[in-house]
Write a protein that holds these residues in place. Sequence first.
Motif, PDB file in Angstrom:
ATOM      1  N   ASP A 169       0.737  -0.937   0.394  1.00 30.05           N
ATOM      2  CA  ASP A 169      -0.214  -0.476  -0.036  1.00 30.05           C
ATOM      3  C   ASP A 169       1.129   1.425  -0.064  1.00 30.05           C
ATOM      4  O   ASP A 169       0.837   2.148   0.388  1.00 30.05           O
ATOM      5  N   GLY A 170       2.278   0.912  -0.069  1.00 30.14           N
ATOM      6  CA  GLY A 170       3.019   2.260  -0.493  1.00 30.14           C
ATOM      7  C   GLY A 170       3.787   2.710   1.070  1.00 30.14           C
ATOM      8  O   GLY A 170       4.573   3.024   1.135  1.00 30.14           O
ATOM      9  N   PHE A 171       3.480   1.513   2.044  1.00 29.70           N
ATOM     10  CA  PHE A 171       3.635   1.882   3.198  1.00 29.70           C
ATOM     11  C   PHE A 171       4.563   0.990   4.224  1.00 29.70           C
ATOM     12  O   PHE A 171       4.920   0.696   4.582  1.00 29.70           O
ATOM     13  N   HIS A 172       3.310  -0.876   3.619  1.00 32.81           N
ATOM     14  CA  HIS A 172       3.802  -1.956   4.458  1.00 32.81           C
ATOM     15  C   HIS A 172       5.255  -2.554   3.365  1.00 32.81           C
ATOM     16  O   HIS A 172       4.057  -3.145   1.953  1.00 32.81           O
ATOM     17  N   LEU A 173       5.428  -3.504   3.712  1.00 29.14           N
ATOM     18  CA  LEU A 173       6.535  -4.655   3.004  1.00 29.14           C
ATOM     19  C   LEU A 173       5.507  -5.413   1.800  1.00 29.14           C
ATOM     20  O   LEU A 173       5.150  -6.036   3.322  1.00 29.14           O
ATOM     21  N   THR A 174       5.672  -5.594   0.508  1.00 20.96           N
ATOM     22  CA  THR A 174       5.347  -7.531   0.817  1.00 20.96           C
ATOM     23  C   THR A 174       6.182  -8.889   1.503  1.00 20.96           C
ATOM     24  O   THR A 174       6.792  -8.315   1.746  1.00 20.96           O
ATOM     25  N   GLU A 175       5.925  -9.499   1.071  1.00 21.07           N
ATOM     26  CA  GLU A 175       6.404 -10.698   1.350  1.00 21.07           C
ATOM     27  C   GLU A 175       8.233 -10.645   1.089  1.00 21.07           C
ATOM     28  O   GLU A 175       8.980 -10.923   1.757  1.00 21.07           O
ATOM     29  N   GLU A 176       7.949 -10.037  -0.604  1.00 25.22           N
ATOM     30  CA  GLU A 176       8.972 -10.281  -0.847  1.00 25.22           C
ATOM     31  C   GLU A 176       9.975  -8.994  -1.224  1.00 25.22           C
ATOM     32  O   GLU A 176      11.042  -8.905  -0.961  1.00 25.22           O
ATOM     33  N   GLY A 177       9.107  -7.632   0.041  1.00 21.95           N
ATOM     34  CA  GLY A 177      10.174  -6.713   0.168  1.00 21.95           C
ATOM     35  C   GLY A 177      10.905  -7.118   1.467  1.00 21.95           C
ATOM     36  O   GLY A 177      11.666  -6.537   1.807  1.00 21.95           O
ATOM     37  N   ALA A 178       9.360  -7.361   1.930  1.00 22.69           N
ATOM     38  CA  ALA A 178      10.318  -7.819   3.254  1.00 22.69           C
ATOM     39  C   ALA A 178      11.890  -8.740   3.704  1.00 22.69           C
ATOM     40  O   ALA A 178      12.868  -8.892   4.091  1.00 22.69           O
ATOM     41  N   ARG A 179      11.856 -10.039   2.738  1.00 22.12           N
ATOM     42  CA  ARG A 179      12.596 -10.907   2.067  1.00 22.12           C
ATOM     43  C   ARG A 179      14.161  -9.689   1.647  1.00 22.12           C
ATOM     44  O   ARG A 179      15.191  -9.950   2.086  1.00 22.12           O
ATOM     45  N   ARG A 180      13.923  -8.713   0.911  1.00 25.23           N
ATOM     46  CA  ARG A 180      14.647  -7.886   0.327  1.00 25.23           C
ATOM     47  C   ARG A 180      15.349  -6.454   1.903  1.00 25.23           C
ATOM     48  O   ARG A 180      17.016  -6.639   2.069  1.00 25.23           O
ATOM     49  N   TYR A 181      14.019  -6.394   2.199  1.00 26.70           N
ATOM     50  CA  TYR A 181      14.542  -5.330   3.432  1.00 26.70           C
ATOM     51  C   TYR A 181      15.479  -6.189   4.818  1.00 26.70           C
ATOM     52  O   TYR A 181      16.250  -5.545   5.639  1.00 26.70           O
ATOM     53  N   THR A 182      14.964  -7.275   4.956  1.00 32.08           N
ATOM     54  CA  THR A 182      15.505  -8.081   6.298  1.00 32.08           C
ATOM     55  C   THR A 182      16.925  -7.656   6.737  1.00 32.08           C
ATOM     56  O   THR A 182      17.386  -7.231   7.373  1.00 32.08           O
TER      57      THR A 182
END
Length: 108
Positions: A69-82
Motif C-alpha cells: 500500500d506504499g507503506f507496508h512491504l510485501t513478502e518479497e519486500g520484506a525478504r529484501r529489507y530484512t
Amino acid sequence: AQVKAKAQEHLRMLRELGVAMGARVTVVVPPVGAAVFLEDAILEAGRDVGVTVLRPVASGAYGAELFRDGFHLTEEGARRYTPELGRALRATIFTLAGSTPAGSTPAR
C-alpha cells in the motif's frame, strides 16, 4: 524545521527513558514507497540528541511492487529489507561496542 524539532523532542524522551532503564535507544526508520524528505530531519535530530537512528534503505529505493500500500512491504519486500536491516543493526552494535566484525562496515 518543525519536523526536526518534534523529532528531537520525541527522541530526547526515548533517550531519557533508555538511560533510566539502563539501555541505549536505537530507532529504525523503515522505507516507504515514495521518497520522503522527512527522513533526513529525523536522522539529524537523532545526531543532535545522541540517539542512533538507522535508515538501512532509503524511502523510494524500492519499487511500488514491493509495497502492499506504499507503506507496508510485501513478502518479497520484506525478504529484501530484512538482510539490510540485519547488516545495519549488526554494524551499529559492533560500532557501539567499539569493534568491527569481519566483513562489516561500521554504521554512520
